[in-house]
Design a protein around this motif. Structure first.
Motif, mmCIF file in Angstrom:
data_model
loop_
_atom_site.group_PDB
_atom_site.id
_atom_site.type_symbol
_atom_site.label_atom_id
_atom_site.label_comp_id
_atom_site.label_asym_id
_atom_site.label_seq_id
_atom_site.Cartn_x
_atom_site.Cartn_y
_atom_site.Cartn_z
ATOM 1 N N ASP A 92 0.865 -1.197 0.000
ATOM 2 C CA ASP A 92 0.000 0.000 0.000
ATOM 3 C C ASP A 92 0.895 1.240 0.000
ATOM 4 O O ASP A 92 1.408 1.654 1.043
ATOM 5 N N ALA A 93 1.075 1.829 -1.192
ATOM 6 C CA ALA A 93 1.999 2.963 -1.348
ATOM 7 C C ALA A 93 1.594 4.150 -0.487
ATOM 8 O O ALA A 93 2.449 4.811 0.119
ATOM 9 N N ASP A 94 0.304 4.441 -0.419
ATOM 10 C CA ASP A 94 -0.165 5.599 0.360
ATOM 11 C C ASP A 94 0.091 5.403 1.854
ATOM 12 O O ASP A 94 0.556 6.318 2.542
ATOM 13 N N ALA A 95 -0.229 4.217 2.343
ATOM 14 C CA ALA A 95 -0.011 3.922 3.762
ATOM 15 C C ALA A 95 1.485 3.963 4.079
ATOM 16 O O ALA A 95 1.904 4.459 5.134
ATOM 17 N N GLY A 96 2.301 3.451 3.160
ATOM 18 C CA GLY A 96 3.743 3.478 3.360
ATOM 19 C C GLY A 96 4.276 4.904 3.403
ATOM 20 O O GLY A 96 5.117 5.239 4.244
ATOM 21 N N ALA A 97 3.764 5.753 2.482
ATOM 22 C CA ALA A 97 4.200 7.153 2.436
ATOM 23 C C ALA A 97 3.846 7.873 3.731
ATOM 24 O O ALA A 97 4.612 8.707 4.237
ATOM 25 N N GLU A 98 2.684 7.536 4.279
ATOM 26 C CA GLU A 98 2.247 8.164 5.537
ATOM 27 C C GLU A 98 3.167 7.774 6.698
ATOM 28 O O GLU A 98 3.542 8.611 7.525
ATOM 29 N N LEU A 99 3.565 6.523 6.717
ATOM 30 C CA LEU A 99 4.474 6.057 7.769
ATOM 31 C C LEU A 99 5.879 6.651 7.591
ATOM 32 O O LEU A 99 6.552 6.984 8.566
ATOM 33 N N PHE A 100 6.319 6.798 6.336
ATOM 34 C CA PHE A 100 7.626 7.398 6.088
ATOM 35 C C PHE A 100 7.639 8.869 6.532
ATOM 36 O O PHE A 100 8.644 9.362 7.059
ATOM 37 N N ALA A 101 6.518 9.560 6.315
ATOM 38 C CA ALA A 101 6.411 10.962 6.756
ATOM 39 C C ALA A 101 6.504 11.038 8.276
ATOM 40 O O ALA A 101 7.156 11.934 8.839
ATOM 41 N N GLU A 102 5.864 10.077 8.939
ATOM 42 C CA GLU A 102 5.934 10.012 10.403
ATOM 43 C C GLU A 102 7.360 9.710 10.858
ATOM 44 O O GLU A 102 7.851 10.267 11.845
ATOM 45 N N ALA A 103 8.043 8.837 10.107
ATOM 46 C CA ALA A 103 9.431 8.496 10.432
ATOM 47 C C ALA A 103 10.344 9.711 10.256
ATOM 48 O O ALA A 103 11.255 9.936 11.066
ATOM 49 N N ASP A 104 10.114 10.503 9.202
ATOM 50 C CA ASP A 104 10.914 11.712 8.976
ATOM 51 C C ASP A 104 10.767 12.686 10.148
ATOM 52 O O ASP A 104 11.740 13.274 10.617
ATOM 53 N N GLU A 105 9.533 12.842 10.595
ATOM 54 C CA GLU A 105 9.254 13.758 11.705
ATOM 55 C C GLU A 105 9.926 13.273 12.997
ATOM 56 O O GLU A 105 10.530 14.063 13.729
ATOM 57 N N GLU A 106 9.830 11.970 13.248
ATOM 58 C CA GLU A 106 10.434 11.415 14.461
ATOM 59 C C GLU A 106 11.962 11.445 14.374
ATOM 60 O O GLU A 106 12.638 11.679 15.385
ATOM 61 N N LEU A 107 12.513 11.244 13.190
ATOM 62 C CA LEU A 107 13.962 11.316 12.997
ATOM 63 C C LEU A 107 14.483 12.699 13.385
ATOM 64 O O LEU A 107 15.506 12.822 14.067
#
Length: 375
Positions: A92-107
């Motif tokens: 699920d590309a959209d769900a993955g992109a959402e999690l990556f955005a969350e990872a960027d913020e947490e990073l």
């Protein structure tokens, strides 16, 4: 450009490993066990001062260990979040992109928190963990310098307020026209001395003088002194024969009397010539006790400086002091605050005067650590 999480997380882990080594987690755990045993001993509070030292050290040690353990957990959670994002992106590309955005913020958040923790681990001096006593004195520049000293007082008190640190103004000597000749205040917080000690030195202000009817540019100076507050375990004994104590009437701005008794105290240490004044307590006895404690702190600092000077002399490498002209605050013809040791600078002078000093302090701590490594 896509974030290379493997590289970024590896950087975080390397920094964290250095912090963990400096913190010495096994030794810290052992210290906590020992202090816990002492704090539960019968009769601990028979000596309230000693008990306060034990409980304070225990609280601080637990806090330090908690910070390290929480940081380890945040890095592990970030790694798990990235793995989840990579797995989700496959189906699920959209769900993955959402999690990556969350990872960027947490990073970004973890990187900032780790940098702050790294700075704290550099505070390993003998007295760094103590409360701080800050004294500001106006220098060259007349009434502008007195006004500048008062601006600096507000700046540091606002910095402490931003962090939730308790402060206590112990003495203030007001200038005749405006501002102050000097002020002394205490900042109560873990590592207050180690943190604020990098602020010691001469601070220079360049601005259009509000006290000059011709609107000319004026350069003013003020000196900042930071010393660690003594603890009851320091045993700095001062014979009465070495003290000269004068009492006088406390005064406020413009020479206005703030009380009707001679409660203010001026204490002079005859052998060194060190003078301490206190007038902000309600009674002469309280002012005398406060003055003695600050005098003891200054003597402790003097002893420490003499020991350091002797060590450098024995090493054959005596370096000049970095305290003078350590920071410049320019309001005209441009606006800039620049630290002359670290080259750290900020264009938003209003935020600095309102207590936004963390960038300068962190840069100063890193700079000092680098200087020590070179010695």
């Amino acid at each position: 450009m896509a974030t290379d999480y493997n590289v970024e997380i590896e950087k975080l882990r390397r920094t964290f490993n250095q912090i963990e080594a400096v913190t010495d987690v096994p030794k810290l755990t052992e210290t906590i066990a020992q202090l816990t045993e002492e704090s539960s001993a019968p009769g601990l509070w028979d000596d309230p001062d000693a008990a306060q030292v034990v409980t304070s050290k225990l609280s601080h040690a637990k806090s330090e260990l908690d910070k390290v353990e929480k940081m380890r957990g945040r890095i592990e959670d970030l790694e798990t979040l990235v793995e989840m994002a990579e797995e989700e992106a496959v189906t699920d590309a959209d769900a993955g992109a959402e999690l990556f955005a969350e990872a960027d913020e947490e990073l970004e958040k973890v990187s900032t928190a780790l940098a702050d923790l790294e700075v704290k681990t550099l505070l390993s001096g003998e007295y760094d963990e103590r409360n701080a006593v800050v004294t500001i004195r106006s220098g060259a520049g007349g009434v502008d310098a007195a006004d500048w000293a008062q601006m600096l007082q507000r700046m540091y008190l606002r910095w402490a307020e931003r962090h939730g640190y308790a402060t206590k103004v112990m003495d203030t000597s007001y200038a005749e026209e405006a501002g102050i000749k000097s002020t002394t205040f205490e900042v109560s917080a873990p590592y207050a001395y180690g943190t604020l000690s990098v602020e010691a030195g001469t601070h220079r202000l360049v601005r259009i003088s509000p006290f000059d009817n011709q609107g000319r540019r004026q350069t003013s100076f003020a000196a900042v002194e930071v010393i660690p507050l003594i603890e009851t375990t320091d045993h700095i004994e001062i014979p009465e024969s070495e003290l000269k104590v004068d009492v006088f009437r406390s005064s406020g701005p413009g020479g206005q009397s703030v009380n009707t008794t001679d409660s203010a105290v001026r204490m002079t240490h005859i052998p060194t010539g060190i003078v301490v004044s206190m007038q902000d307590e309600k009674s002469q006895i309280q002012n005398r006790a406060s003055a003695l404690r600050v005098l003891q702190s200054r003597l402790l600092q003097l002893r420490h400086e003499e020991e350091q000077a002797k060590k450098k002399e024995l090493a054959g490498d005596v370096k000049a002091s970095w305290g003078d002209q350590m920071r410049s605050y320019v309001l005209h013809p441009y606006q800039m605050v620049k630290d002359l040791r670290t080259n750290y600078e900020v264009g938003n002078t209003d935020s600095v005067f309102d207590g936004d000093l963390d960038g300068f302090i962190d840069a100063g701590i890193r700079w000092r650590h680098g200087q020590l490594d070179e010695e």
